[in-house]
Design an enzyme around this catalytic site. Structure first.
Site, short mmCIF file in Angstrom:
data_model
loop_
_atom_site.label_atom_id
_atom_site.label_comp_id
_atom_site.label_asym_id
_atom_site.label_seq_id
_atom_site.Cartn_x
_atom_site.Cartn_y
_atom_site.Cartn_z
N ASP A 11 0.87 -1.21 0.00
CA ASP A 11 0.08 -0.03 0.12
C ASP A 11 0.87 1.13 -0.04
O ASP A 11 2.24 1.16 0.35
CB ASP A 11 -0.94 0.04 1.15
CG ASP A 11 -2.33 0.96 0.89
OD1 ASP A 11 -2.17 1.67 -0.02
OD2 ASP A 11 -3.16 0.75 1.73
N GLU A 57 -10.16 7.09 4.54
CA GLU A 57 -9.42 6.75 5.41
C GLU A 57 -9.23 7.53 6.59
O GLU A 57 -10.54 7.71 7.28
CB GLU A 57 -8.00 6.84 4.66
CG GLU A 57 -8.00 5.94 3.27
CD GLU A 57 -6.56 5.79 2.60
OE1 GLU A 57 -5.45 5.66 3.51
OE2 GLU A 57 -6.35 5.86 1.55
C1 BGC Z 1 -4.99 3.04 0.53
C2 BGC Z 1 -5.45 1.98 -0.54
C3 BGC Z 1 -5.58 2.53 -1.85
C4 BGC Z 1 -4.09 3.12 -2.03
C5 BGC Z 1 -3.79 3.64 -3.54
C6 BGC Z 1 -4.07 3.89 0.11
O1 BGC Z 1 -3.66 4.90 0.92
O2 BGC Z 1 -5.01 2.52 1.84
O3 BGC Z 1 -6.62 1.51 -0.15
O4 BGC Z 1 -5.81 1.60 -2.74
O5 BGC Z 1 -3.66 4.31 -1.09
O6 BGC Z 1 -4.64 4.95 -3.58
C1 BGC Z 2 -3.44 9.64 -2.13
C2 BGC Z 2 -4.33 8.36 -2.00
C3 BGC Z 2 -3.79 7.67 -0.86
C4 BGC Z 2 -3.38 8.39 0.46
C5 BGC Z 2 -2.36 7.60 1.29
C6 BGC Z 2 -3.25 10.44 -0.99
O1 BGC Z 2 -2.49 11.51 -1.42
O2 BGC Z 2 -4.03 10.42 -2.95
O3 BGC Z 2 -4.24 7.61 -3.06
O4 BGC Z 2 -4.54 6.48 -0.57
O5 BGC Z 2 -2.64 9.58 -0.03
O6 BGC Z 2 -3.05 7.60 2.61
#
Ligand code: BGC
Ligand code: BGC
Length: 829
Positions: A313, A513
């Site tokens: 991730d 998130e």
């Molecule tokens: C998230 C994932 C996601 C990835 C890409 C991460 O922060 O936990 O679920 O697929 O970003 O965007």
């Molecule tokens: C990104 C997401 C990713 C996240 C990580 C963001 O800046 O756009 O895709 O999941 O950071 O926590």
């Protein structure tokens, strides 16, 4: 092509395990296995071996790295033979969140070089199509997984997967980071809505169903064909079980529960043929999943015989002890096959090449990871599918939000709305009634769609980006006949002609998130003061139907009491209007009814954090699986209305003239530190020695800002003072590219310097090493932004932030309207 039935177990690693030191690894023999007959495709394995034999070490390492479109150019990707590309939630062609599907297809195409550059391995492109092709303007935005959980309908969920895969194929992408198989246990978790349920069996069933829709059925002709995409089941393992529902936290359970609750859906996903699994940011036994060799390698790969790709991730590898986003061989050794290194790919590439050169014993693990990436790509048929823009569905923009897909979305909206109250069978409504539609969510798409919609956090005015969408209000309009003579809309509920019925759509603000983590399940009634709105209408003798858009069940007792009917609609997406079908009980002349069942129990108290496994003495308000139909005759007994506390967001430091949440501020100069202040009144306040004078001023609104004038060396200090947490942990924010954002005027701010500190030591000169000049901030309108990473680079521990200090010298001045920690790319306001 010879096919060998049996699967030879993966060879054990010869490399000493880098982690699990002093820690008991899981007992693999206790983990139930998936029922699969893994077949080895010998032809494929031969091909992979041949490809591997031709690769240099730098090419191998590049193959297992995934970079983000915001941080790599197509030329760089080609030059280094980078293996994979993604668009993160905030990345888009030319950073335009509402880019056209054609722009997306062009972008994907620009990374493709398979035919022309003699390099025999195609690149793979991944995206978060987590509720439909959710980064693409004009796509069908399906309800989130929490809704799909409420439908309990595998066939329907499969059809959502089928439609989503087709829309992804239109833009030439290959792979979606979906489904989330989290078994969410604590509703405070900001990703609750990405989970189907708290019931592992349901998560497993629906996860499998979605995978079959997206990928097709293994062994069948359609498997990963032209209108299919690869899936990543995520986040392995235990993401839904973190302590206090804290995203990226520590999964709080023993091995039995890890198996019975969190692992079971993965068994189902493997049975459904999932081609990749994404490691979790979370940890278990104090060790980040990106470094848990026992789980990634021993359980998943060897014991379960998963021969697909284990992906990382977003810089998750960098969170292991001793690692950083650009250095983390531990993860590879633990079993990760692909690093998601969005902005860190370049450093990671160099450091990993060097690490393997210095440790030739690690080469077999690297080779295995590369082979898994090659196998994954072969399964996705990338080489035969060819250039993205030339594929059979590429450019078929008519498929985005086409009738068929929208009908599936509408079905999912209807099947997932849960009727919690229908006193005296108040519903269904009739079009002969005079109807008032109101509430914040009634005509807002962003509130219906939630996070992961065009941008990472969602939000914003989405109407223009989704022209074929239907808000709830538009759905009611469609039912009320051509002239809509008996329908009124007033967001604040102020009617002109008295209605018979008011329908009020309440909503949580969008989040994704950790931004959605909260410390109370109380609904926030918002600026419209929703509870009063409902009560006012009720007191006027109007019947009230309340609909709630939310990413989780919430304590909302006052609204439940005051409404005649109450519907939990979760996050319905761009076909929110289909909810109107249910309220009227008809679709195209046919009678329909509610069938949605709660995917999580509903809390009776704002602090009922154990509601997913409730104690008998404190039962939930509504149990898991609850849901009325229009036929049910239920009575309502008034429930208590004692609210708990409302969540405070530690990332909001100062706004509208007030120190927010648990923040307060004070002034300090050579004479010492003055008292703590929440909000300034009257003439303002001076530092004890007169070195700084701060007063409340108008910045567009009355006294919504403060201005400071420095007469000598002095500091304005914001301090976090909470009874619970002693400090703010900003590591996740830093990883996600957040910045410290100060809005206002800082024209005389040349000497101003900023610091985020764990401990504060007055005007101490040595501490100045941790300060950054305000003049180095990026200016966006009247907002000054400094990326959190810059503070980390100075050696500040972002785990323990208690102070934001603004230091200045004589002559400096500033007007501060707002100080927040926010995503830098997503329009800082
Ligand atoms: C998230 C994932 C996601 C990835 C890409 C991460 O922060 O936990 O679920 O697929 O970003 O965007
Ligand atoms: C990104 C997401 C990713 C996240 C990580 C963001 O800046 O756009 O895709 O999941 O950071 O926590």
């Amino acid at each position: 092509m010879p096919i060998k039935e049996a699967f030879s177990a993966q060879p054990a690693l010869t490399v000493p395990p880098p982690l699990n030191r002093g820690e008991r690894p899981v007992d693999v023999t206790r983990w139930p296995k998936p029922h699969t007959t893994t077949q080895i495709d010998m032809g494929l394995e031969d091909l992979i071996e041949k490809q591997l034999a031709q690769m240099t070490l730098p090419q191998k390492v590049a193959q297992i790295i995934q970079a983000d479109i915001a941080s790599i150019t197509p030329e760089e990707a080609k030059q280094y033979h980078i293996g994979a590309i993604l668009n993160g939630g905030n990345s888009a062609p030319a950073s335009q969140m509402d880019a056209t599907a054609q722009q997306w297809l062009d972008l994907v195409d620009s990374f493709w070089s398979y035919e022309e550059d003699q390099y025999p391995i195609p690149i793979v492109f991944g995206t978060d199509a987590v509720h439909g092709h959710s980064n693409i303007a004009g796509a069908t935005i399906f309800p989130h997984n929490i809704n799909l959980g409420a439908t309990r309908d595998q066939a329907l969920v499969t059809s959502v997967g089928v439609a989503t895969a087709r829309e992804i194929a239109v833009t030439g992408m290959d792979w979606t980071f979906s489904p989330t198989l989290a078994v969410a246990q604590d509703l405070r978790w900001g990703r609750t809505y990405e989970a189907f349920s708290c019931d592992p069996a349901l998560v497993g069933e629906l996860g499998g169903a979605l995978i079959r829709g997206l990928q097709g059925t293994p062994g069948h002709e359609d498997f990963l064909g032209d209108d299919k995409v690869g899936c990543a089941a995520k986040h392995f393992l235990g993401d839904g079980g973190t302590k206090n529902g804290r995203d990226q936290g520590e999964t709080d359970c023993d091995e039995d529960k890890l198996i019975a609750v969190h692992a079971m859906p993965y068994v189902k996903a493997i049975e459904a043929g999932v081609v990749s699994v994404m490691a979790s940011f979370s940890s278990w036994g104090g060790q980040g999943m990106h470094g848990r060799r026992d789980l990634l390698s021993d359980v998943l790969k060897r014991h379960w015989r998963f021969d697909g790709l284990v992906a990382g991730d977003w810089n998750g590898h960098g969170q292991l002890p001793g690692c950083s986003p650009s250095f983390a061989p531990q993860s590879l050794l633990a079993g990760l096959d692909m690093y998601m290194a969005p902005d860190s790919w370049q450093g990671l590439l160099a450091s990993t090449i060097q690490a393997v050169e210095e440790n030739p014993a690690w080469l077999p693990r690297l080779d295995d990871a590369v082979k898994r990436m090659l196998r994954f790509k072969a399964r996705l048929k990338l080489a035969t599918k060819g250039r993205p823009s030339q594929r059979s569905l590429a450019g078929r923009f008519d498929l985005l939000a086409c009738d068929t897909h929208r009908q599936i979305a509408r079905k999912a909206v209807r099947a997932s709305a849960v009727l919690l109250k229908n006193a005296h069978q108040f519903l269904p409504l009739s079009r002969d009634q005079r109807i008032l539609v109101c509430g914040r969510g009634a005509n807002r798409l962003d509130l219906a769609c939630g996070g992961w919609t065009l941008s990472w956090q969602g939000g914003g005015d989405l109407a223009a980006s989704f022209p074929k969408s239907q808000t709830f209000l538009a759905g009611v309009r469609a039912h009320m006949g051509a002239d809509n003579a008996k329908l009124d809309f007033a967001e604040n509920g102020q009617w002109v002609e008295k209605p018979d019925v008011a329908i009020i759509v309440l909503a949580e603000e969008p989040y994704a998130e950790f931004r959605g983590d909260c410390d109370s399940l109380d609904y926030r009634p918002g600026d419209l003061d929703d509870y009063h709105l409902i009560q006012r209408l009720k007191d006027q003798g109007i019947g009230v139907v309340t609909i709630l858009y939310s990413g989780r069940p919430l304590w909302i007792n006052p609204a439940l009491n005051a409404s005649d009917a109450f519907v939990a609609a979760f996050l319905p997406g761009t076909e929110a209007g289909a909810l109107a079908d249910l309220l009227f009980g008809t679709v195209q002349g046919e009678r329909i009814d509610f069938s949605g069942q709660l995917p999580f129990p509903w809390p009776a108290f704002g602090d009922q954090f154990d509601v997913c496994s409730p104690s008998p003495s404190r039962p939930p308000l509504f149990p898991l699986g609850y849901g009325l139909t229009l036929k049910d005759r239920s009575s309502w007994k008034k429930i208590h209305e004692v609210a708990g506390r409302v969540s405070k967001d530690p990332c909001r430091i100062f706004d509208r003239g007030v120190a927010q949440g648990d923040w307060q501020f004070s002034l300090c100069d050579h004479a010492g530190q003055g008292g703590a202040i929440k909000v300034l009144t009257g003439r303002g306040v001076k530092a004890l020695g007169g070195g700084l004078h701060v007063k409340a001023i108008d910045y567009g609104q009355q006294e919504n800002a403060i201005s400071g004038a420095w007469r000598a060396k002095a500091q304005l200090i914001f301090e976090y003072h909470s009874q619970g947490e002693i400090a703010v942990d900003l590591r996740r924010e830093s990883n996600a590219g957040y910045g410290l954002c100060l809005s206002g005027l800082m024209e005389q701010g040349e000497s101003l310097r900023l610091a985020l500190l764990g401990a504060w030591s007055g005007l101490d000169e040595t501490a100045m090493a941790f300060f950054l000049p305000l003049s180095g901030a990026v200016r966006q309108g009247d907002t000054f932004v400094i990326a959190l990473k810059q503070f980390e680079n100075l050696g500040i521990d972002l785990k323990l932030v208690r102070f934001l200090v603004i230091a200045g010298e004589a002559g400096a001045s500033l007007t501060l309207a707002k100080a927040i920690i926010a995503p830098v790319t997503a329009g800082v306001v």
